[in-house]
Design an enzyme around this catalytic site. Structure first.
Site, PDB file in Angstrom:
ATOM      1  N   ASP A 257      73.673  38.401  21.060  1.00 22.17           N
ATOM      2  CA  ASP A 257      73.655  38.480  19.605  1.00 22.17           C
ATOM      3  C   ASP A 257      73.480  39.956  19.239  1.00 22.17           C
ATOM      4  OD1 ASP A 257      73.666  37.951  16.901  1.00 22.17           O
ATOM      5  OD2 ASP A 257      72.277  36.263  17.031  1.00 22.17           O
TER       6      ASP A 257
HETATM    7  C1  BGC Z   1      74.008  36.564  13.912  1.00 21.99           C
HETATM    8  C2  BGC Z   1      75.200  36.014  14.661  1.00 21.99           C
HETATM    9  C3  BGC Z   1      76.441  36.728  14.209  1.00 21.99           C
HETATM   10  C4  BGC Z   1      76.260  38.216  14.439  1.00 21.99           C
HETATM   11  C5  BGC Z   1      77.477  39.036  14.030  1.00 21.99           C
HETATM   12  C6  BGC Z   1      73.932  38.065  13.985  1.00 21.99           C
HETATM   13  O1  BGC Z   1      72.956  38.564  13.137  1.00 21.99           O
HETATM   14  O2  BGC Z   1      72.825  35.992  14.432  1.00 21.99           O
HETATM   15  O3  BGC Z   1      75.321  34.632  14.441  1.00 21.99           O
HETATM   16  O4  BGC Z   1      77.557  36.246  14.909  1.00 21.99           O
HETATM   17  O5  BGC Z   1      75.156  38.651  13.672  1.00 21.99           O
HETATM   18  O6  BGC Z   1      77.631  39.066  12.673  1.00 21.99           O
END
Ligand code: BGC
Length: 710
Positions: A257
């Site tokens: 993540d």
């Molecule tokens: C989220 C993810 C997301 C990523 C990219 C993160 O803060 O937890 O679900 O895909 O950001 O935007």
């Protein structure tokens, strides 16, 4: 024009062989370049100048042109293709209903078409990776991201995530499944330690991931921000090397993540790619990894394996072939699909005969919830800029790491306007609900009142309670005191409490219904559509009925304060917790009313060829409708418990009968012990019903003891 997916790209060479062949030709610098991604959304990268000529996306990894390796362009896509901060000015996409709304359809085939639709929209922009497949199981109804996910049950969530991913990857893009694992609250998500019995984790959220991965074969798994039993999820050797790549033999790659990587050593635990690397303290998979490779503390074989995993996933679905010209998308056609999904997801919770609303000379007052304009959405990285017009944006302010998301976006598509169109004989007025007394004065003149209540939730934000915010409980309660005929429409990201439930005549749960939501709500209210959604989460009477009624751990503390959450319920979350504690919820998992009626015969159970149940279902009412018979394990050797083991959506005309046949996955009957599944010998009792709280007669079968490896 009916919606149709594009034919999948051709995949000629075995993706594993091709990945090995290409990987062998890379230099170490090229290998490492594939293992680190950045975010290219303007304004979100203070540490790094953004590369020229790259579109604004959540994830970018440069390609290696000399070997035909494409750039990786990843977009958030759980509820549609996103365009954060309008980084691609004016770029709009189809905004689907929230994950819970899609899950409420209990319809894997529909979700598969929706997954394909989103993927086609991504591909039409040249993007080849979807950050989709969000499916953390709902464990706390205050979790601000539950709306993105697929409910509380491993079988339902796993099936639906798997089918969504399968649909997406059929369009030549890779999809993730996320967030691995136990990312079940947002508060302090980067410092939170989520603690649970490891076997119970296998029987609940990990089983959901396992099922989703089996069905969808996602190219990547996104590991979570939080710790799991003390280890960071993205550096968790037990989860990544052990369960995912070891026990399950997962062939794709593990992507972090955004900002979830704490060291270069995570690669040894099974992390393959550091994504959104500007959000981490260091560009760990850049220079630090290069140094460890040179020093031999990270073996070259591990780096090669990580690269091969990425390449094979791109090749397996044809995501290396960026089509030219890019495929065209008919947004009108996709808007119809968003409408179909919204209709399928609306759940009729209560109806004392007020619905459907008859057309004719009556005065209806619509109150609140921005119903004059559109429908609520959830905030955060899943937020879509809809294709059907500019949203009404309301800045709510705030500070901390996720302040950027502190903005309500009301999608256009007014339920009020659609209701006026559906009921031309009625006189329909509107009050915004801002003043309770003004609304009451207008209600006194109306024959019927429809109150819209909203609860905005979002990434990074958990709720303090299950109450509707901003005085809406008082608004509904006082309207219901003075008026006998009140219908409540809820646009929320989670279950809410309903202190006024006994006084109102009908309640419609519309979730965040996406850009087709206004129309879909009016269709259900007017009876043009017969509601068929079923709850993918239990609605508790109060937090006291859930495993945790204290404040969410870490809530109110400064951002990044270490916190610990104990999931003492283990695998017995949601409806299983209600069954175990014997406390009936406000509305049970699986509940949802219809404008027709369905009867279920006594189910049959069979051992051969696979363990399965079948049940005859009849539409005994006067209208076409969809039923979702649900089969539950209800006792094992006399011990009461509850587990959903099968469901099927059936469309039936009045008087029509059909049989649902549900194959039972033995993992749903078993326990996870000593590294494998164990099915105790004995008597298994099942029941089929309309919800976890409304079950028909029991049938039993004796099963021999069995053990098998995961
Ligand atoms: C989220 C993810 C997301 C990523 C990219 C993160 O803060 O937890 O679900 O895909 O950001 O935007």
């Amino acid at each position: 024009m009916a919606w149709s997916a594009t034919p999948a790209p051709r995949v000629d060479e075995d993706p594993n062989a091709r990945a090995a062949r290409i990987e062998a030709q890379l230099s170490d610098d090229e290998r490492l370049s594939l293992l680190m991604g950045i975010i290219t959304v303007p304004g979100s990268s203070k540490k790094l100048p953004l590369p020229a000529g790259v579109p604004s996306v959540a994830g970018y990894v440069p390609g290696v042109p000399r070997l035909g390796i494409p750039p990786q362009l990843a977009t958030d896509a759980g509820l549609g293709v996103t365009n954060p901060s309008d980084g691609r000015p004016g770029d709009k996409a189809t905004a689907l209903p929230s994950g819970l709304a899609m899950a409420a359809g209990f319809d894997p085939a529909l979700v598969e078409r929706l997954g394909a639709m989103v993927a086609l929209e991504a591909r039409s922009r040249g993007f080849n990776i979807l950050l989709g497949g969000g499916m953390n199981l709902a464990r706390d109804p205050r979790n601000g991201r539950n709306f993105e996910y697929l409910g509380e049950d491993p079988w339902l969530a796993g099936q639906l995530a798997g089918h969504a991913i399968r649909g997406s990857q059929s369009q030549g893009v890779v999809s993730t499944i996320k967030h691995f694992a136990l990312n079940a609250q947002e508060t302090q998500r980067q410092t939170l330690d989520a603690r649970i019995d490891p076997d119970a984790l296998r029987e609940s959220e990990l089983l959901a991931f396992q099922i989703g991965i089996e069905i969808g074969q996602p190219g990547a798994v996104m590991c979570a921000y939080n710790r799991v039993n003390g280890e960071p999820a993205c550096g968790h050797a037990g989860l990544l090397n052990g369960v995912l790549k070891g026990d399950w033999g997962y062939k794709g790659w593990v992507m972090s993540d955004w900002g979830a990587v704490g060291s270069a050593e995570h690669i040894l635990a099974g992390l393959d790619q550091q994504a959104g690397s500007q959000w981490d303290r260091e560009f760990w998979f850049g220079q630090p990894l290069r140094e460890r490779l040179a020093a031999g503390t990270v073996p070259r074989a591990r780096v090669s394996d990580a690269v091969r995993r990425i390449l094979r996933s791109l090749y397996a679905v044809g995501a290396d072939q960026i089509p030219s010209p890019l495929p065209a998308v008919d947004l009108q056609v996709h808007a119809q699909l968003a409408l179909e999904a919204a209709r399928a997801g609306i759940v009729l919770l209560k109806n004392d005969g007020l619905l459907p609303l008859a057309d004719g000379p009556q005065r209806i007052l619509v109150v609140g919830g921005h119903a004059d304009f559109g429908v609520m959405t959830g905030g955060g990285s899943s937020q879509v800029t809809p294709s059907n017009g500019a949203p009404r944006l309301i800045d709510v302010g705030g500070d901390g790491g996720l302040a950027v998301y502190a903005r309500q976006s009301i999608l256009p598509g007014s339920p009020l306007a659609a209701l006026r169109q559906a009921l031309p004989g009625a006189t329909i007025g509107f009050q915004n609900g801002y003043s309770v007394d003004t609304a009451l004065a207008h209600a006194a003149q109306a024959d019927l009142v429809v109150v819209f209540a909203t609860k905005w939730e979002g990434e990074g934000l958990d709720s303090g309670s299950l109450a509707l915010p901003q005085g809406q409980d008082e608004l509904i309660g006082r309207l219901a005191q003075v008026h006998r005929r009140v219908v409540v429409v809820l646009e929320t990201g989670n279950p809410v409490t309903m202190p006024w439930l006994g006084q109102v005549g009908a309640v419609v749960q519309a979730w965040y219904p996406g850009q087709g939501g206004g129309q879909a709500i009016a269709d259900v209210l007017s009876g043009r559509v017969n509601p068929s959604g079923r709850l993918p989460v239990s609605f508790p009477q109060s937090l006291a009925q859930t495993p945790r009624d204290a404040l969410i751990p870490g809530l109110g503390q400064p951002y990044r304060t270490p916190a610990t959450v104990h999931y003492r319920e283990g695998a017995e979350a949601g409806y299983r917790w209600h069954a175990r504690s014997g406390q009936p919820p406000l509305f049970a998992f699986g509940h949802g009313l219809s404008y027709t009626r369905f009867s279920h015969d006594t189910p049959q159970i069979r051992r051969e060829p696979d363990l399965s149940m079948s049940v005859a279902v009849r539409n005994t009412g006067e209208r076409d409708g969809n039923d979702v018979p649900q089969a539950y394990l209800v006792a094992r050797n006399g011990q009461p418990l509850q587990r959903l083991v099968g469901f099927q959506k059936l469309a039936l005309k009045p008087g029509e009968q059909a049989t649902a046949t549900l194959r039972i996955d033995p993992r749903l009957l078993a326990d996870f012990r000593d590294g494998g599944w164990q099915l105790p010998a004995g008597r298994y009792e099942f029941a089929v019903g309309h919800s976890a709280g409304e079950l028909g007669p029991r049938v039993a079968i004796d099963l021999p003891q069995r053990r098998w490896r995961p």
